[in-house]
Design a protein around this motif. Structure first.
Motif, PDB file in Angstrom:
ATOM      1  N   ALA A  97       0.944  -1.078  -0.005  1.00  0.00           N
ATOM      2  CA  ALA A  97       0.167   0.063  -0.100  1.00  0.00           C
ATOM      3  C   ALA A  97       0.636   1.238  -0.211  1.00  0.00           C
ATOM      4  O   ALA A  97       0.405   2.338  -0.685  1.00  0.00           O
ATOM      5  CB  ALA A  97      -0.842  -0.189   1.125  1.00  0.00           C
ATOM      6  N   TYR A  98       1.835   1.262   0.747  1.00  0.00           N
ATOM      7  CA  TYR A  98       2.722   2.321   0.874  1.00  0.00           C
ATOM      8  C   TYR A  98       4.142   2.468   0.436  1.00  0.00           C
ATOM      9  O   TYR A  98       4.808   3.699   0.363  1.00  0.00           O
ATOM     10  CB  TYR A  98       2.748   2.829   2.472  1.00  0.00           C
ATOM     11  N   GLY A  99       4.515   1.264   0.031  1.00  0.00           N
ATOM     12  CA  GLY A  99       5.912   1.141  -0.653  1.00  0.00           C
ATOM     13  C   GLY A  99       7.129   1.290   0.298  1.00  0.00           C
ATOM     14  O   GLY A  99       8.203   1.398  -0.221  1.00  0.00           O
ATOM     15  N   VAL A 100       6.967   1.106   1.425  1.00  0.00           N
ATOM     16  CA  VAL A 100       7.940   1.247   2.318  1.00  0.00           C
ATOM     17  C   VAL A 100       8.214  -0.344   2.940  1.00  0.00           C
ATOM     18  O   VAL A 100       7.442  -1.199   3.260  1.00  0.00           O
ATOM     19  CB  VAL A 100       7.340   1.963   3.884  1.00  0.00           C
ATOM     20  N   ALA A 127       3.140  22.319  16.817  1.00  0.00           N
ATOM     21  CA  ALA A 127       2.135  22.872  17.772  1.00  0.00           C
ATOM     22  C   ALA A 127       0.627  22.944  17.110  1.00  0.00           C
ATOM     23  O   ALA A 127      -0.278  22.636  17.601  1.00  0.00           O
ATOM     24  CB  ALA A 127       2.542  23.976  18.694  1.00  0.00           C
ATOM     25  N   ILE A 128       0.748  23.573  16.112  1.00  0.00           N
ATOM     26  CA  ILE A 128      -0.427  23.844  15.296  1.00  0.00           C
ATOM     27  C   ILE A 128      -1.018  22.565  14.841  1.00  0.00           C
ATOM     28  O   ILE A 128      -2.212  22.233  14.927  1.00  0.00           O
ATOM     29  CB  ILE A 128      -0.117  24.787  13.943  1.00  0.00           C
ATOM     30  N   GLY A 129      -0.164  21.626  14.496  1.00  0.00           N
ATOM     31  CA  GLY A 129      -0.648  20.306  14.106  1.00  0.00           C
ATOM     32  C   GLY A 129      -1.355  19.499  15.412  1.00  0.00           C
ATOM     33  O   GLY A 129      -2.380  18.926  15.251  1.00  0.00           O
ATOM     34  N   ALA A 130      -0.977  19.701  16.393  1.00  0.00           N
ATOM     35  CA  ALA A 130      -1.295  19.064  17.858  1.00  0.00           C
ATOM     36  C   ALA A 130      -2.763  19.746  17.850  1.00  0.00           C
ATOM     37  O   ALA A 130      -3.904  19.064  18.315  1.00  0.00           O
ATOM     38  CB  ALA A 130      -0.468  19.281  19.020  1.00  0.00           C
ATOM     39  N   LEU A 131      -2.862  20.947  17.944  1.00  0.00           N
ATOM     40  CA  LEU A 131      -4.002  21.813  18.125  1.00  0.00           C
ATOM     41  C   LEU A 131      -5.201  21.498  17.159  1.00  0.00           C
ATOM     42  O   LEU A 131      -6.566  21.161  17.476  1.00  0.00           O
ATOM     43  CB  LEU A 131      -3.840  23.284  18.350  1.00  0.00           C
ATOM     44  N   ALA A 132      -4.670  21.184  15.736  1.00  0.00           N
ATOM     45  CA  ALA A 132      -5.755  20.602  14.763  1.00  0.00           C
ATOM     46  C   ALA A 132      -6.072  19.281  15.077  1.00  0.00           C
ATOM     47  O   ALA A 132      -7.326  18.933  14.775  1.00  0.00           O
ATOM     48  CB  ALA A 132      -4.958  20.872  13.426  1.00  0.00           C
ATOM     49  N   LEU A 133      -5.374  18.549  15.670  1.00  0.00           N
ATOM     50  CA  LEU A 133      -5.584  17.201  15.918  1.00  0.00           C
ATOM     51  C   LEU A 133      -6.593  17.220  17.180  1.00  0.00           C
ATOM     52  O   LEU A 133      -7.474  16.327  16.939  1.00  0.00           O
ATOM     53  CB  LEU A 133      -4.354  16.267  16.161  1.00  0.00           C
ATOM     54  N   VAL A 134      -6.594  17.818  17.833  1.00  0.00           N
ATOM     55  CA  VAL A 134      -7.617  18.019  18.945  1.00  0.00           C
ATOM     56  C   VAL A 134      -8.938  18.750  18.609  1.00  0.00           C
ATOM     57  O   VAL A 134     -10.020  17.996  18.846  1.00  0.00           O
ATOM     58  CB  VAL A 134      -7.288  19.102  20.293  1.00  0.00           C
ATOM     59  N   GLY A 154       2.530  17.443  13.923  1.00  0.00           N
ATOM     60  CA  GLY A 154       2.484  18.161  12.507  1.00  0.00           C
ATOM     61  C   GLY A 154       2.416  16.806  11.374  1.00  0.00           C
ATOM     62  O   GLY A 154       1.715  17.000  10.502  1.00  0.00           O
ATOM     63  N   ASN A 155       3.458  15.911  11.707  1.00  0.00           N
ATOM     64  CA  ASN A 155       3.705  14.802  10.672  1.00  0.00           C
ATOM     65  C   ASN A 155       2.418  13.980  10.533  1.00  0.00           C
ATOM     66  O   ASN A 155       1.843  13.370   9.722  1.00  0.00           O
ATOM     67  CB  ASN A 155       4.866  14.487  10.937  1.00  0.00           C
ATOM     68  N   ALA A 156       1.885  13.664  11.805  1.00  0.00           N
ATOM     69  CA  ALA A 156       0.763  12.678  12.261  1.00  0.00           C
ATOM     70  C   ALA A 156      -0.229  13.297  11.421  1.00  0.00           C
ATOM     71  O   ALA A 156      -1.092  12.572  10.981  1.00  0.00           O
ATOM     72  CB  ALA A 156       0.740  12.625  13.768  1.00  0.00           C
ATOM     73  N   ARG A 157      -0.634  14.656  11.740  1.00  0.00           N
ATOM     74  CA  ARG A 157      -1.722  15.406  10.965  1.00  0.00           C
ATOM     75  C   ARG A 157      -1.555  15.129   9.231  1.00  0.00           C
ATOM     76  O   ARG A 157      -2.539  14.971   8.618  1.00  0.00           O
ATOM     77  CB  ARG A 157      -1.637  16.864  11.156  1.00  0.00           C
ATOM     78  N   LEU A 158      -0.543  15.400   8.885  1.00  0.00           N
ATOM     79  CA  LEU A 158      -0.177  15.306   7.451  1.00  0.00           C
ATOM     80  C   LEU A 158      -0.364  13.929   6.926  1.00  0.00           C
ATOM     81  O   LEU A 158      -0.806  13.549   5.541  1.00  0.00           O
ATOM     82  CB  LEU A 158       1.241  16.018   6.996  1.00  0.00           C
ATOM     83  N   TYR A 159       0.243  12.909   7.642  1.00  0.00           N
ATOM     84  CA  TYR A 159       0.540  11.645   7.004  1.00  0.00           C
ATOM     85  C   TYR A 159      -0.254  10.450   7.556  1.00  0.00           C
ATOM     86  O   TYR A 159      -0.188   9.168   6.917  1.00  0.00           O
ATOM     87  CB  TYR A 159       2.005  11.148   6.966  1.00  0.00           C
TER      88      TYR A 159
END
Length: 206
Positions: free
Chosen positions: A114-117, A162-169, A194-199
Motif C-alpha cells: 500500500a505504501y511502498g515502505v 504545535a499547530i498540528g497538535a491543536l488541529a488534531l484536537v 504536525g507529521n501525524a496530521r499530514l501523513y
C-alpha cells in the motif's frame, strides 16, 4: 537613487507584512511569561484555522519543565552508533522484530504494497521508537509541543507541530490528555503532531 531606495523600503514593508504573525512571536528560555504568551500564540493559531477545541486545549496547557529537561539532556547524540544500539537494546528489538514479521507476514506485506515502505523499515521504526508499542511515553503531548514552541532554542521548528497538535484536537484525533514522549511525539511510531496530521491514516475507519 532616492527612487530606488524608496522602492526598496516599500518592498521590505510588504514582505514584513506578508511574513505574518509567526515572525513576531516571542519566546523564552524559562517558563516566565508562558501564560501571557499562550494568548499571543492563540491569536496566531486562529490565523492557521485552529478552532474552539484546539484553542481551549492551548489555554489549558502548562509549561512542561520535564520536556525542557529532556531537551537539554539528550545524551544519545554523544554516543557512538555501537553504544547507542547497545543502550537501546537493539539485539532484543531485532529478535522481536523478526518474530513479529513472521507471525504477521500478510499484514506487513499489505502495508508494504500500500505504501511502498519495505517491511524491515516499518518493523525497525516500530521497534526502536516504542519497543513495538510497549513504551509510548507519559508526557501530555499538547503541553510538551507547545512548551517547545515557546522555548527559544527551536521554536520555529516546533511551531507547525504545535499547530498540528491543536488541529488534531479540533478533529478529535487526540485530546489535551493524550500522552506521548517528552518532545510531543505520539503513537506507536512516535510521529511529531504536525507529521501525524499530514501523513496519518485511519487504518480501521473509526
Amino acid at each position: 537613487m532616492t527612487r530606488i531606495s524608496g522602492r526598496y523600503f516599500i518592498l521590505a514593508g510588504i514582505l514584513a507584512i506578508l511574513s505574518g504573525p509567526a515572525q513576531a512571536l516571542t519566546c523564552s528560555n524559562t517558563g516566565a511569561g508562558y501564560d501571557a504568551w499562550k494568548k499571543e500564540f492563540a491569536a496566531y493559531a486562529k490565523t492557521q484555522g485552529i478552532g474552539a477545541r484546539g484553542l481551549e486545549a492551548l489555554a489549558g496547557t502548562r509549561y512542561s519543565q520535564e520536556t525542557i529537561n529532556a531537551d537539554r539532556g539528550q545524551k544519545s547524540f554523544k554516543y557512538s552508533l555501537e553504544k547507542f544500539m547497545k543502550v537501546r537494546g537493539a539485539d532484543a528489538i531485532v529478535a522481536m522484530g523478526r518474530k513479529r514479521k513472521a507471525q504477521n507476514a500478510g499484514f506487513y506485506a499489505n502495508l508494504e504494497a500500500a505504501y511502498g515502505v519495505p517491511v524491515g523499515v516499518l518493523v525497525a521504526i516500530h521497534g526502536m521508537e516504542t519497543g513495538f508499542g510497549s513504551g509510548m511515553g507519559n508526557t501530555p503531548v499538547v503541553s510538551a509541543i507547545v512548551t517547545l514552541t515557546f522555548d527559544c532554542r527551536r521554536s520555529e521548528f516546533f511551531r507547525p507541530h504545535a499547530i498540528g497538535a491543536l488541529a488534531l484536537v479540533d478533529q478529535g484525533s487526540i485530546t489535551p490528555a493524550t500522552k506521548g514522549a517528552k518532545h510531543g511525539e505520539l503513537g506507536h511510531t512516535q510521529f511529531l503532531p504536525g507529521n501525524a496530521r499530514l501523513y496519518g491514516v485511519d487504518g480501521n475507519g473509526d
